[in-house]
Scaffold this motif. Sequence first.
Motif, PDB file in Angstrom:
ATOM      1  N   VAL A 207       1.943  -4.192   2.309  1.00 18.44           N
ATOM      2  CA  VAL A 207       1.745  -5.172   1.243  1.00 18.44           C
ATOM      3  C   VAL A 207       2.591  -6.399   1.557  1.00 18.44           C
ATOM      4  CG1 VAL A 207       2.029  -5.700  -1.212  1.00 18.44           C
ATOM      5  CG2 VAL A 207       1.292  -3.401  -0.495  1.00 18.44           C
ATOM      6  N   TYR A 208       1.941  -7.553   1.631  1.00 19.01           N
ATOM      7  CA  TYR A 208       2.617  -8.825   1.883  1.00 19.01           C
ATOM      8  C   TYR A 208       2.606  -9.597   0.565  1.00 19.01           C
ATOM      9  CZ  TYR A 208       3.566 -13.345   4.198  1.00 19.01           C
ATOM     10  OH  TYR A 208       4.104 -14.544   4.595  1.00 19.01           O
ATOM     11  N   ASP A 209       3.791  -9.827  -0.012  1.00 22.41           N
ATOM     12  CA  ASP A 209       3.837 -10.338  -1.384  1.00 22.41           C
ATOM     13  C   ASP A 209       4.748 -11.555  -1.567  1.00 22.41           C
ATOM     14  OD1 ASP A 209       3.726 -10.698  -4.109  1.00 22.41           O
ATOM     15  OD2 ASP A 209       5.204  -9.156  -4.530  1.00 22.41           O
ATOM     16  N   PHE A 216       2.844  -7.480  -7.887  1.00 21.98           N
ATOM     17  CA  PHE A 216       3.630  -6.556  -7.070  1.00 21.98           C
ATOM     18  C   PHE A 216       3.537  -5.145  -7.633  1.00 21.98           C
ATOM     19  CE2 PHE A 216       7.384  -4.060  -6.195  1.00 21.98           C
ATOM     20  CZ  PHE A 216       7.567  -4.224  -4.833  1.00 21.98           C
ATOM     21  N   ALA A 219       0.202  -3.624  -6.775  1.00 21.81           N
ATOM     22  CA  ALA A 219       0.132  -3.316  -5.347  1.00 21.81           C
ATOM     23  C   ALA A 219       0.991  -2.093  -5.014  1.00 21.81           C
ATOM     24  CB  ALA A 219       0.583  -4.521  -4.534  1.00 21.81           C
ATOM     25  N   PHE A 220       2.163  -2.031  -5.612  1.00 21.71           N
ATOM     26  CA  PHE A 220       3.074  -0.912  -5.401  1.00 21.71           C
ATOM     27  C   PHE A 220       2.398   0.418  -5.733  1.00 21.71           C
ATOM     28  CE2 PHE A 220       6.479   1.969  -6.644  1.00 21.71           C
ATOM     29  CZ  PHE A 220       7.475   1.720  -5.719  1.00 21.71           C
ATOM     30  N   CYS A 223      -0.271   1.815  -3.090  1.00 20.20           N
ATOM     31  CA  CYS A 223       0.162   2.094  -1.719  1.00 20.20           C
ATOM     32  C   CYS A 223      -0.177   3.517  -1.282  1.00 20.20           C
ATOM     33  CB  CYS A 223       1.676   1.888  -1.605  1.00 20.20           C
ATOM     34  SG  CYS A 223       2.176   0.164  -1.493  1.00 20.20           S
ATOM     35  N   ALA A 227       3.680   3.641   3.182  1.00 18.88           N
ATOM     36  CA  ALA A 227       3.378   2.205   3.192  1.00 18.88           C
ATOM     37  C   ALA A 227       4.673   1.390   3.262  1.00 18.88           C
ATOM     38  CB  ALA A 227       2.585   1.826   1.947  1.00 18.88           C
ATOM     39  N   ARG A 228       4.534   0.162   3.763  1.00 19.23           N
ATOM     40  CA  ARG A 228       5.656  -0.772   3.830  1.00 19.23           C
ATOM     41  C   ARG A 228       5.332  -1.970   2.951  1.00 19.23           C
ATOM     42  NH1 ARG A 228       2.696   1.177   7.784  1.00 19.23           N
ATOM     43  NH2 ARG A 228       2.905  -0.484   9.342  1.00 19.23           N
ATOM     44  N   LEU A 229       6.280  -2.334   2.067  1.00 19.79           N
ATOM     45  CA  LEU A 229       6.091  -3.468   1.166  1.00 19.79           C
ATOM     46  C   LEU A 229       7.042  -4.589   1.553  1.00 19.79           C
ATOM     47  CD1 LEU A 229       6.027  -0.621  -0.797  1.00 19.79           C
ATOM     48  CD2 LEU A 229       5.006  -2.333  -2.296  1.00 19.79           C
ATOM     49  N   LEU A 252       7.861   5.552   0.643  1.00 12.53           N
ATOM     50  CA  LEU A 252       7.602   4.124   0.823  1.00 12.53           C
ATOM     51  C   LEU A 252       8.847   3.408   1.349  1.00 12.53           C
ATOM     52  CD1 LEU A 252       5.677   3.364  -2.514  1.00 12.53           C
ATOM     53  CD2 LEU A 252       4.734   4.018  -0.288  1.00 12.53           C
ATOM     54  N   VAL A 254      10.532  -0.541   1.314  1.00  7.10           N
ATOM     55  CA  VAL A 254      10.503  -1.932   0.865  1.00  7.10           C
ATOM     56  C   VAL A 254      11.456  -2.723   1.753  1.00  7.10           C
ATOM     57  CG1 VAL A 254      10.887  -3.537  -1.041  1.00  7.10           C
ATOM     58  CG2 VAL A 254      10.009  -1.234  -1.502  1.00  7.10           C
TER      59      VAL A 254
END
Length: 320
Positions: A207-209, A216, A219-220, A223, A227-229, A252, A254
């Motif tokens: 996720v590119y935020d 956010f 999107a969180f 995932c 996943a990488r935020l 996850l 972040v």
Amino acid sequence: MRAFQVVSHDTAPRLVDLPTPEPAAGQIRVKIRACALNFGDLLMIKGTYQATPPVPFTLGMEVAGVVDALGPDTKGPAVGTRVLVFGGSGGLAEFGVYDAASAVPIPDMMSFEDAAAFPVAYGTSHVALDYRARLQPGENLLVLGAAGGVGLTAVELGKLMGANVIACARGADKLAVAQKAGADHLIDATDADIRAEVKALGGADVVYDPVGGEQFKAAFRACRPEARLLPIGFASGDIPQIPANHLLVKNLTVMGLYWGGYLAFKPEVIVGSMRTLFGWYGEGKLSPHVSHVLPLEESAEAYELLRSRKSTGKVVVAIN
């Protein structure tokens, strides 16, 4: 020379006349031809940006122009060299003085407008997706604010890196811009259930935020495991709080990304990234999107385009 300055955080920036600066040892003076605007500038005007200079100061983080003078004992780049510089401030002026080591020669085929629009937007997205998130071909990349200055480059680079790109933006016009940049799937943030639509596409791996807030949070919750935020910024004005127990359950990660910070503690990351990006530009794989070019006299109007989100990609001020 003329410069667009913040003289107080309680008043609007204005065009002022200043003495033309002289470069010191190790510095160059650049005759500025173009300066790209950034959301961080709007925070600087209010005094809330993490790297706001003391007032008075000239706005403008990223510039392109021509070296017109060298300081004492400064070997180069030579007078007449076309360069881009990320200076952090000082770009909305007819001349700027910068450390010689921070200047990067512009490829011959690149316009001043493209060069000014290049480093923050493309640099941020490339370092985020490649160096930080290690985006892999075939992964689902969700880009929030996908038609903005950095979001649009994340769409373009994500597609170039082989990802399945899900672009989220407000309105059909902005989504059309994201689709042209390579987005595979489009989500209208105006009224869509972002979580449901992303999960229907298999969930997000990265996720590119640059937006924050409710987007956010949605999107969180969309995932996939591991996943990488990437929190890039908070254009919504709302800095979300992250529930650590959810990180644990889904494994996850972040990872914050402040591109300019690498200039201070690990500049080789920026240098390597820009080398890759310039190579892709030279091969015709990247196409900077500049929606508006305005003269220095209309800098206030240029910032209003950014503030009101009426622009897509980058807004550039042309000088001289």
